[in-house]
Scaffold this active site. Structure first.
Site, PDB file in Angstrom:
ATOM      1  N   SER A 194       0.826  -1.219   0.000  1.00 16.11           N
ATOM      2  CA  SER A 194       0.000   0.000   0.000  1.00 16.11           C
ATOM      3  C   SER A 194       0.856   1.264   0.000  1.00 16.11           C
ATOM      4  O   SER A 194       0.593   2.200  -0.778  1.00 16.11           O
ATOM      5  CB  SER A 194      -0.973  -0.006   1.176  1.00 16.11           C
ATOM      6  OG  SER A 194      -0.323  -0.315   2.377  1.00 16.11           O
ATOM      7  N   HIS A 208      -2.046  -8.907   2.037  1.00 19.43           N
ATOM      8  CA  HIS A 208      -1.683  -7.659   2.740  1.00 19.43           C
ATOM      9  C   HIS A 208      -2.788  -7.371   3.766  1.00 19.43           C
ATOM     10  O   HIS A 208      -3.031  -8.186   4.647  1.00 19.43           O
ATOM     11  CB  HIS A 208      -1.499  -6.565   1.681  1.00 19.43           C
ATOM     12  CG  HIS A 208      -0.869  -5.300   2.153  1.00 19.43           C
ATOM     13  ND1 HIS A 208      -0.165  -5.172   3.314  1.00 19.43           N
ATOM     14  CD2 HIS A 208      -0.835  -4.053   1.585  1.00 19.43           C
ATOM     15  CE1 HIS A 208       0.270  -3.929   3.448  1.00 19.43           C
ATOM     16  NE2 HIS A 208      -0.144  -3.220   2.406  1.00 19.43           N
ATOM     17  N   HIS A 210       5.751 -12.970   7.599  1.00 21.45           N
ATOM     18  CA  HIS A 210       5.926 -11.566   7.214  1.00 21.45           C
ATOM     19  C   HIS A 210       7.090 -11.456   6.238  1.00 21.45           C
ATOM     20  O   HIS A 210       8.046 -12.217   6.328  1.00 21.45           O
ATOM     21  CB  HIS A 210       6.195 -10.679   8.445  1.00 21.45           C
ATOM     22  CG  HIS A 210       5.889  -9.242   8.181  1.00 21.45           C
ATOM     23  ND1 HIS A 210       6.815  -8.367   7.693  1.00 21.45           N
ATOM     24  CD2 HIS A 210       4.731  -8.543   8.301  1.00 21.45           C
ATOM     25  CE1 HIS A 210       6.243  -7.184   7.535  1.00 21.45           C
ATOM     26  NE2 HIS A 210       4.983  -7.255   7.896  1.00 21.45           N
ATOM     27  N   ARG A 222       3.070  -5.435  17.435  1.00 23.28           N
ATOM     28  CA  ARG A 222       1.685  -4.968  17.363  1.00 23.28           C
ATOM     29  C   ARG A 222       0.739  -6.106  17.762  1.00 23.28           C
ATOM     30  O   ARG A 222      -0.297  -5.880  18.393  1.00 23.28           O
ATOM     31  CB  ARG A 222       1.381  -4.444  15.950  1.00 23.28           C
ATOM     32  CG  ARG A 222       2.308  -3.288  15.540  1.00 23.28           C
ATOM     33  CD  ARG A 222       2.186  -2.954  14.070  1.00 23.28           C
ATOM     34  NE  ARG A 222       2.497  -4.087  13.218  1.00 23.28           N
ATOM     35  CZ  ARG A 222       2.279  -4.137  11.907  1.00 23.28           C
ATOM     36  NH1 ARG A 222       1.734  -3.103  11.294  1.00 23.28           N
ATOM     37  NH2 ARG A 222       2.604  -5.210  11.208  1.00 23.28           N
ATOM     38  N   ASP A 233      -2.127  -8.880  12.053  1.00 24.26           N
ATOM     39  CA  ASP A 233      -3.491  -9.293  11.738  1.00 24.26           C
ATOM     40  C   ASP A 233      -3.974 -10.481  12.572  1.00 24.26           C
ATOM     41  O   ASP A 233      -5.171 -10.745  12.643  1.00 24.26           O
ATOM     42  CB  ASP A 233      -3.597  -9.645  10.251  1.00 24.26           C
ATOM     43  CG  ASP A 233      -3.370  -8.421   9.389  1.00 24.26           C
ATOM     44  OD1 ASP A 233      -3.722  -7.326   9.837  1.00 24.26           O
ATOM     45  OD2 ASP A 233      -2.836  -8.574   8.280  1.00 24.26           O
TER      46      ASP A 233
HETATM   47  N1  CMX Z   1       1.200 -20.028   5.979  1.00 16.80           N
HETATM   48  C1  CMX Z   1       1.642 -20.900   5.043  1.00 16.80           C
HETATM   49  N2  CMX Z   1       2.675 -20.671   4.234  1.00 16.80           N
HETATM   50  C2  CMX Z   1       3.325 -19.504   4.399  1.00 16.80           C
HETATM   51  C3  CMX Z   1       2.960 -18.563   5.367  1.00 16.80           C
HETATM   52  C4  CMX Z   1       1.820 -18.864   6.168  1.00 16.80           C
HETATM   53  N3  CMX Z   1       1.368 -18.009   7.079  1.00 16.80           N
HETATM   54  N4  CMX Z   1       3.791 -17.515   5.304  1.00 16.80           N
HETATM   55  C5  CMX Z   1       4.647 -17.778   4.302  1.00 16.80           C
HETATM   56  N5  CMX Z   1       4.372 -18.981   3.747  1.00 16.80           N
HETATM   57  C6  CMX Z   1       4.995 -19.606   2.586  1.00 16.80           C
HETATM   58  C7  CMX Z   1       4.850 -18.672   1.394  1.00 16.80           C
HETATM   59  O1  CMX Z   1       3.560 -18.795   0.794  1.00 16.80           O
HETATM   60  C8  CMX Z   1       5.975 -19.120   0.511  1.00 16.80           C
HETATM   61  O2  CMX Z   1       5.563 -20.304  -0.159  1.00 16.80           O
HETATM   62  P1  CMX Z   1       5.970 -20.574  -1.698  1.00 16.80           P
HETATM   63  O3  CMX Z   1       7.462 -20.676  -1.675  1.00 16.80           O
HETATM   64  O4  CMX Z   1       5.259 -21.842  -2.012  1.00 16.80           O
HETATM   65  O5  CMX Z   1       5.481 -19.387  -2.492  1.00 16.80           O
HETATM   66  C9  CMX Z   1       7.053 -19.497   1.526  1.00 16.80           C
HETATM   67  O6  CMX Z   1       6.377 -19.705   2.776  1.00 16.80           O
HETATM   68  C10 CMX Z   1       8.099 -18.421   1.732  1.00 16.80           C
HETATM   69  O7  CMX Z   1       7.435 -17.188   2.029  1.00 16.80           O
HETATM   70  P2  CMX Z   1       8.157 -16.063   2.922  1.00 16.80           P
HETATM   71  O8  CMX Z   1       9.367 -15.625   2.200  1.00 16.80           O
HETATM   72  O9  CMX Z   1       8.304 -16.528   4.309  1.00 16.80           O
HETATM   73  O10 CMX Z   1       7.041 -14.936   2.945  1.00 16.80           O
HETATM   74  P3  CMX Z   1       6.769 -13.826   1.851  1.00 16.80           P
HETATM   75  O11 CMX Z   1       7.646 -12.660   2.140  1.00 16.80           O
HETATM   76  O12 CMX Z   1       6.783 -14.378   0.469  1.00 16.80           O
HETATM   77  O13 CMX Z   1       5.250 -13.448   2.174  1.00 16.80           O
HETATM   78  C11 CMX Z   1       3.382 -12.983   3.577  1.00 16.80           C
HETATM   79  C12 CMX Z   1       4.887 -12.744   3.350  1.00 16.80           C
HETATM   80  C13 CMX Z   1       2.932 -12.077   4.725  1.00 16.80           C
HETATM   81  C14 CMX Z   1       2.604 -12.595   2.305  1.00 16.80           C
HETATM   82  C15 CMX Z   1       3.171 -14.473   3.920  1.00 16.80           C
HETATM   83  O14 CMX Z   1       3.839 -14.773   5.129  1.00 16.80           O
HETATM   84  C16 CMX Z   1       1.706 -14.856   4.034  1.00 16.80           C
HETATM   85  O15 CMX Z   1       1.076 -15.169   3.016  1.00 16.80           O
HETATM   86  N6  CMX Z   1       1.143 -14.827   5.287  1.00 16.80           N
HETATM   87  C17 CMX Z   1      -0.276 -15.066   5.490  1.00 16.80           C
HETATM   88  C18 CMX Z   1      -1.074 -13.842   5.092  1.00 16.80           C
HETATM   89  C19 CMX Z   1      -0.866 -12.688   6.057  1.00 16.80           C
HETATM   90  O16 CMX Z   1      -0.916 -12.869   7.260  1.00 16.80           O
HETATM   91  N7  CMX Z   1      -0.679 -11.468   5.523  1.00 16.80           N
HETATM   92  C20 CMX Z   1      -0.595 -10.245   6.331  1.00 16.80           C
HETATM   93  C21 CMX Z   1       0.774  -9.645   6.357  1.00 16.80           C
HETATM   94  C22 CMX Z   1       0.770  -8.317   7.069  1.00 16.80           C
HETATM   95  C23 CMX Z   1       0.446  -7.222   6.118  1.00 16.80           C
HETATM   96  O17 CMX Z   1       1.171  -6.968   5.135  1.00 16.80           O
HETATM   97  O18 CMX Z   1      -0.587  -6.578   6.309  1.00 16.80           O
END
Ligand code: CMX
Length: 425
Positions: free
Chosen positions: A234, A264, A310, A319, A365
């Site tokens: 964002s 996000h 994250h 937080r 979250d």
């Molecule tokens: N559950 C399952 N798998 C997860 C995970 C979770 N909570 N968090 C990361 N992973 C997976 C990723 O999907 C990724 O898988 P692939 O290699 O198959 O694509 C792998 O672990 C590596 O990811 P990462 O480098 O640890 O995390 P990213 O930087 O790519 O993504 C985020 C970060 C937040 C998008 C991811 O952790 C996620 O999808 N979390 C759940 C959604 C969430 O809580 N989002 C809110 C974030 C806060 C915000 O920005 O507002």
């Protein structure tokens, strides 16, 4: 007499401009980042390629606003945080009072906004409603008007600040109003001159004050979500759109569209949904073993566990800890809160075992939804709107500062897969 925010910023800006010129002139060629093939394919993770002075996110500490960890700011008012984000200092009591008055004075929502919102389909997502309202309000933009009249570059920040104050003065009223329209909660509730921004937002939503707890919860919510440095979807989107000199209404609306994504800001709606699903499946607050089984079921079906992981953080998000502490104080026996707390005991271990997520710990979250649910905000698809009201502070403070120092239009270089293959050879 206390200085207004515009006067305070006006006094700071020459120094910021000088500093920038000095750095660029003396050290413009110093290398600060290298980019690997993985980063080019992987969302530019970790590439240092933009400036954001409002806050930083340290992997091992979380959000630090202008040098102060967010945990030390959790009892402040959101209005104080906006002043801090944009100036680097806390306002004095008089400055705060003056700024709150400015927000109130800008607080009238144009009537056409309510018509636009009421004309939207009943099934519209609340985030689509909020974004549409902010974009429709572009009609009010001082920045666009003054730009068309030939405003000097050195004045861009002033017009951007005028628009920012209008957006912040109205966004909570719009957000509360769309909640009442969408969920048929009755007439809109007018803003009050007596309450601060967060408390008034809770009141306009129609939440019962409950000895001031809902007011305190909303202030905390708005403080904790206010900013998260410059590279998240964002903030980065708002930055890019604003860099084209699109006015703050366009830029913030664009940023909010990014916040509406499930990876996000939308994760908070997904998160409580996941918690409630476990409760439904197991008929009440589930045991840790039941949560563990459900976590594996989620992962094995190829889904993420919302609220965990994250892109930058590598510890429990402070937080989350602040929300958790609030919950323990005011709703320790609530089954939804208890489930969130139990999920926190179980999911990091599961994610560690799963071995994919670089960060198995909860982000912001994971904790907020239980508090909102407890105080009667049960429509969890609305939660990202609350996040948006708060994050508008971060986006707008970054945008005003960027206009003040004349940040260039964003234009990174993209390369083709063929080019990458050539480099690999
Ligand atoms: N559950 C399952 N798998 C997860 C995970 C979770 N909570 N968090 C990361 N992973 C997976 C990723 O999907 C990724 O898988 P692939 O290699 O198959 O694509 C792998 O672990 C590596 O990811 P990462 O480098 O640890 O995390 P990213 O930087 O790519 O993504 C985020 C970060 C937040 C998008 C991811 O952790 C996620 O999808 N979390 C759940 C959604 C969430 O809580 N989002 C809110 C974030 C806060 C915000 O920005 O507002």
């Amino acid at each position: 007499m206390a200085k207004t925010l515009k006067e305070t910023l006006g006094a700071m800006i020459p120094k910021l401009r000088e500093e920038r010129v000095k750095i660029l002139k003396g050290s413009g060629d110093v290398q600060i980042s290298q980019v690997s093939v993985t980063q080019a394919f992987g969302g530019m993770r970790g590439v240092k390629g933009m400036i954001c002075d409002t806050s930083v996110v340290e992997p091992d500490q979380g959000l630090i606003i202008r040098g102060t960890p967010v945990m030390k700011l959790k009892d402040k008012l959101p209005e104080e945080i906006f002043w801090l984000l944009i100036t680097g200092n806390m306002p004095t009591a008089d400055e705060l009072k003056g700024f709150q008055g400015e927000l109130k004075a800008a607080g009238e929502v144009p009537k056409y906004i309510w018509k636009v919102l009421k004309a939207m389909p009943k099934s519209s997502h609340p985030m689509a409603m909020l974004d549409t309202a902010i974009l429709a309000m572009e009609n009010e933009s001082v920045f666009r008007k003054r730009y068309n009249e030939g405003m000097a570059k050195t004045d861009y920040w002033e017009a951007a600040l005028d628009d920012s104050i209008k957006i912040l003065g109205t966004i909570h009223t719009i957000a509360a109003g769309l909640y009442r329209i969408k969920y048929k909660k009755g007439d809109l509730i007018e803003p009050s001159n007596k309450l601060d921004w967060g408390a008034d937002f809770a009141r306009m939503l129609g939440l019962a004050p409950k000895k001031g707890e809902t007011h305190a919860m909303m202030r905390l919510y708005l403080v904790l979500h206010s900013d998260h440095e410059g590279g998240n979807v964002s903030a980065n989107t708002c930055h890019t759109v604003g860099s084209a000199l699109s006015d703050p209404y366009y830029a913030v609306s664009a940023g909010l569209n990014g916040l509406a994504g499930p990876l996000h800001g939308l994760a908070n709606q997904e998160c409580l949904n996941w918690v409630l699903q476990t409760m439904e499946k197991f008929g009440g607050a589930p045991s840790e073993k039941e949560i563990e089984d459900y976590a594996w079921e989620t992962l094995n079906s190829g889904k993420v566990i919302p609220g965990y992981g994250h892109a930058v953080l590598r510890v429990t998000d402070p937080r989350f800890s602040a929300f958790n502490a609030f919950g323990k104080k005011y709703m320790a026996k609530d089954p939804v809160f208890q489930t969130v707390d139990r999920v926190f005991n179980v999911v990091p271990k599961v994610l560690e075992k799963h071995g994919k997520a670089k960060n198995p710990w909860p982000n912001v979250d994971a904790g907020s939804g239980a508090l909102l649910y407890y105080y009667g905000l049960k429509e969890f698809e609305y939660y990202t709107v609350l996040f948006s009201v708060s994050r508008a502070m971060g986006m707008l403070s970054q945008l005003v500062l960027n206009r003040a120092v004349g940040t260039a239009i964003t234009r990174p270089k993209s390369v083709s897969t063929e080019w990458i293959k050539g480099q690999i050879k």
